[in-house]
Design a protein around this motif. Structure first.
Motif, PDB file in Angstrom:
ATOM      1  N   VAL A 255       0.967 -10.331   1.801  1.00 23.18           N
ATOM      2  CA  VAL A 255      -0.334 -10.747   1.716  1.00 23.18           C
ATOM      3  C   VAL A 255      -0.828 -10.130   1.819  1.00 23.18           C
ATOM      4  O   VAL A 255      -1.425  -9.403   0.945  1.00 23.18           O
ATOM      5  N   SER A 256      -0.816  -9.845   3.119  1.00 19.53           N
ATOM      6  CA  SER A 256      -1.497  -7.938   3.455  1.00 19.53           C
ATOM      7  C   SER A 256      -2.098  -7.218   2.840  1.00 19.53           C
ATOM      8  O   SER A 256      -2.653  -6.515   2.410  1.00 19.53           O
ATOM      9  N   ALA A 257      -0.347  -6.835   2.451  1.00 17.76           N
ATOM     10  CA  ALA A 257      -0.165  -6.009   1.180  1.00 17.76           C
ATOM     11  C   ALA A 257      -0.892  -6.169   0.535  1.00 17.76           C
ATOM     12  O   ALA A 257      -1.533  -4.781  -0.544  1.00 17.76           O
ATOM     13  N   ALA A 258      -0.212  -6.952  -0.059  1.00 17.84           N
ATOM     14  CA  ALA A 258      -1.263  -7.954  -1.952  1.00 17.84           C
ATOM     15  C   ALA A 258      -2.901  -7.226  -1.728  1.00 17.84           C
ATOM     16  O   ALA A 258      -3.006  -6.999  -2.582  1.00 17.84           O
ATOM     17  N   ILE A 259      -2.828  -7.891  -0.856  1.00 13.91           N
ATOM     18  CA  ILE A 259      -4.497  -8.141  -0.637  1.00 13.91           C
ATOM     19  C   ILE A 259      -5.339  -5.759  -0.884  1.00 13.91           C
ATOM     20  O   ILE A 259      -6.479  -6.004  -1.583  1.00 13.91           O
ATOM     21  N   ALA A 260      -4.754  -5.711   0.075  1.00 11.64           N
ATOM     22  CA  ALA A 260      -4.953  -4.062   0.244  1.00 11.64           C
ATOM     23  C   ALA A 260      -4.410  -3.487  -0.989  1.00 11.64           C
ATOM     24  O   ALA A 260      -5.193  -2.106  -1.673  1.00 11.64           O
ATOM     25  N   THR A 261      -3.284  -3.727  -1.409  1.00  8.86           N
ATOM     26  CA  THR A 261      -3.225  -2.886  -3.052  1.00  8.86           C
ATOM     27  C   THR A 261      -3.782  -3.401  -4.007  1.00  8.86           C
ATOM     28  O   THR A 261      -4.060  -2.743  -4.843  1.00  8.86           O
ATOM     29  N   ALA A 262      -4.662  -4.591  -4.411  1.00 10.66           N
ATOM     30  CA  ALA A 262      -5.158  -4.896  -5.547  1.00 10.66           C
ATOM     31  C   ALA A 262      -6.287  -4.376  -5.077  1.00 10.66           C
ATOM     32  O   ALA A 262      -6.937  -4.134  -6.380  1.00 10.66           O
ATOM     33  N   ALA A 263      -6.874  -4.518  -4.199  1.00  8.10           N
ATOM     34  CA  ALA A 263      -7.453  -3.321  -3.924  1.00  8.10           C
ATOM     35  C   ALA A 263      -8.405  -2.482  -4.378  1.00  8.10           C
ATOM     36  O   ALA A 263      -9.082  -1.956  -5.388  1.00  8.10           O
ATOM     37  N   ALA A 264      -7.214  -1.447  -4.245  1.00  8.37           N
ATOM     38  CA  ALA A 264      -7.016  -0.407  -4.715  1.00  8.37           C
ATOM     39  C   ALA A 264      -6.538   0.106  -6.364  1.00  8.37           C
ATOM     40  O   ALA A 264      -7.155   0.816  -6.507  1.00  8.37           O
TER      41      ALA A 264
END
Length: 479
Positions: A255-264
């Motif tokens: 989830v943490s990586a998904a959130i960060a990548t989605a923002a990018a």
């Protein structure tokens, strides 16, 4: 309508936009109004206050006792005022009653800090204060459901219940308008990730040395890039942002990586919800199945722990699965996962560069410069890295650094981080409508992408873990 300081999620198309990016706000204005920067300010304030409380109330002669080799327990004075619901078997009140003061404390702390942040950003703080009790109540219910004795035995974590509660409301009666000012998915999760930075100490890299680094930092980018290319070239997934978020979610750390990548890559909220749903579902399956496989084949606990740490998405699920195999496997699994977590920021930065320079660049238009990459880069990642460095320095250089830092994390910041994540999962559910998700699931391509990518991840992680832990560095890590 989106203001220039926000990071919107426009619809994804198969061709890059042909318009020049709008003028960007200055750095000072961005730092005063942007959600990313305010996630850093809120997270830093909470960590500073938590550490200050531990420092101020530390036992007398702590340094002397540690120097003499005496065991000294350091407890945060905030521990009784920051809590989450406990476990229960028959009566849900048993989960709330002993922790009631701490739960109310969390409500006051998060509500107060976020209301102040909203006001200072020029947003309606009153609307947030009216809506926050409802969202917080749903998060509390999720924690209570996860604490039930039978549910807990199956490791059905609070994230799953928080998401389900939100989804049930949004897909039946609909999300009430009064709750919407407090549905701050990205603000909650970004602040939680800044708090997580204090837990990912750089010193952990030295715990298992190079073997863990090779497992986490070699396999992860290979799996991410391969899965993304597979989705584009073989499966033909039309939404590149959905493809990228699923690839990062599955390969980095959930989830943490998904959130960060989605923002990018500016993924839509529906795409983020789909990715998180896939991640949570497979995490529950893997945390039960993988330890059983490791035990059945008689795999070495060190190798088994490294395999778990490099493949299961959630840090909590990794710890739970590792604990099934014993303390040795738990230590290795948690360390590998923490090393892998450091890639959250690096992944987001690389995705931002790729998206701006390749996916969204119009060959016929002006070339996007480094300023657009900086604007797109999720700033909260800077807070994550900064908190990791600061707390690593405190841990390593203060006389009682380990005791003070551990008391800060265990006494308040880790609990607050869990609440932020829980509130974010509730918000994701409240914002997600399955009718909008159905087009993304058409043909089953996202599910197939996740299954194929995770299969590659399982095989490659096991191979590299065996090579590093059992052959190359076998003598160095032998107990």
């Amino acid at each position: 309508m989106t203001t220039p300081t926000e990071h919107p999620s426009p619809a994804t198309s198969t061709s890059p936009p042909s318009v020049t990016p709008p003028p960007r706000p200055g750095l000072w204005r961005d730092m005063r109004t942007s959600e990313d920067w305010w996630a850093i300010w809120c997270g830093a304030f909470l960590l500073a206050a938590s550490f200050a409380a531990v420092w101020w109330f530390q036992p007398a002669e702590l340094a002397t006792a540690i120097a003499a080799g005496e065991a000294v327990e350091v407890v945060s004075p905030l521990k009784g005022y920051v809590a989450k619901p406990g476990g229960w078997s028959h009566n849900p009140w048993d989960a709330l009653q002993p922790k009631l003061v701490g739960i109310v404390g969390v409500f006051v702390i998060i509500g107060g800090v976020f209301a102040a942040a909203m006001a200072l950003r020029g947003k309606p703080a009153g609307g947030f204060l009216m809506a926050f009790p409802g969202v917080f109540m749903l998060a509390t219910v999720a924690y209570v459901l996860a604490g039930q004795e039978v549910v807990k035995a199956y490791n059905l974590e609070y994230a799953l219940w928080a998401l389900l509660l939100g989804l049930i409301i949004s897909n039946t009666v609909g999300t009430p308008q009064i709750l919407r000012p407090a549905i701050l998915t990205e603000f909650f999760i970004k602040t939680g990730l800044v708090l997580l930075g204090a837990e990912v100490l750089m010193s952990r890299l030295l715990a298992l040395g190079l073997p863990g680094v090779f497992v986490a930092w070699f396999v992860t980018p290979v799996v991410l890039i391969t899965t993304y290319l597979f989705g584009q070239k073989v499966l033909g997934i039309r939404s590149k942002s959905l493809n990228m978020v699923i690839s990062a979610d599955m390969s980095v750390c959930g989830v943490s990586a998904a959130i960060a990548t989605a923002a990018a890559c500016r993924a839509k909220k529906e795409e983020l919800s789909l990715s998180i749903g896939l991640s949570l579902g497979f995490t529950v399956i893997m945390m039960v199945v993988l330890p059983a496989i490791i035990k059945a084949v008689g795999m070495d606990p060190i190798l088994g722990g490294a395999w778990l740490g490099g493949t299961i998405d959630s840090t909590g699920a990794v710890a739970a699965a590792g604990a099934v195999l014993g303390d040795e496997a738990l230590e290795v699994a948690a360390t590998v996962k923490m090393i892998q977590n450091i890639l959250i920021g690096i992944t987001a930065f690389c995705v931002a560069i790729y998206w701006v320079t390749f996916v969204e660049r119009d060959p016929r238009g002006p070339r996007l410069g480094i300023s657009e990459i900086w604007y797109r880069f999720p700033k909260f990642v800077l807070g994550f890295v900064t908190m990791s460095v600061v707390f690593s320095l405190l841990y390593a250089n203060l006389t009682a650094g380990p005791e003070l830092v551990d008391a800060t994390i265990q006494g308040s910041s880790k609990t607050l981080r869990g609440w932020f994540f829980c509130l974010a999962f509730v918000s994701i559910g409240l914002e997600t409508n399955f009718r909008e998700l159905l087009p993304q699931l058409k043909g089953g391509k996202p599910l197939l992408l996740y299954v194929c990518g995770q299969s590659l991840n399982l095989v490659l992680t096991l191979a590299v873990a065996y090579l590093m832990f059992k052959i190359v560095f076998a003598e160095a890590i032998a107990p």
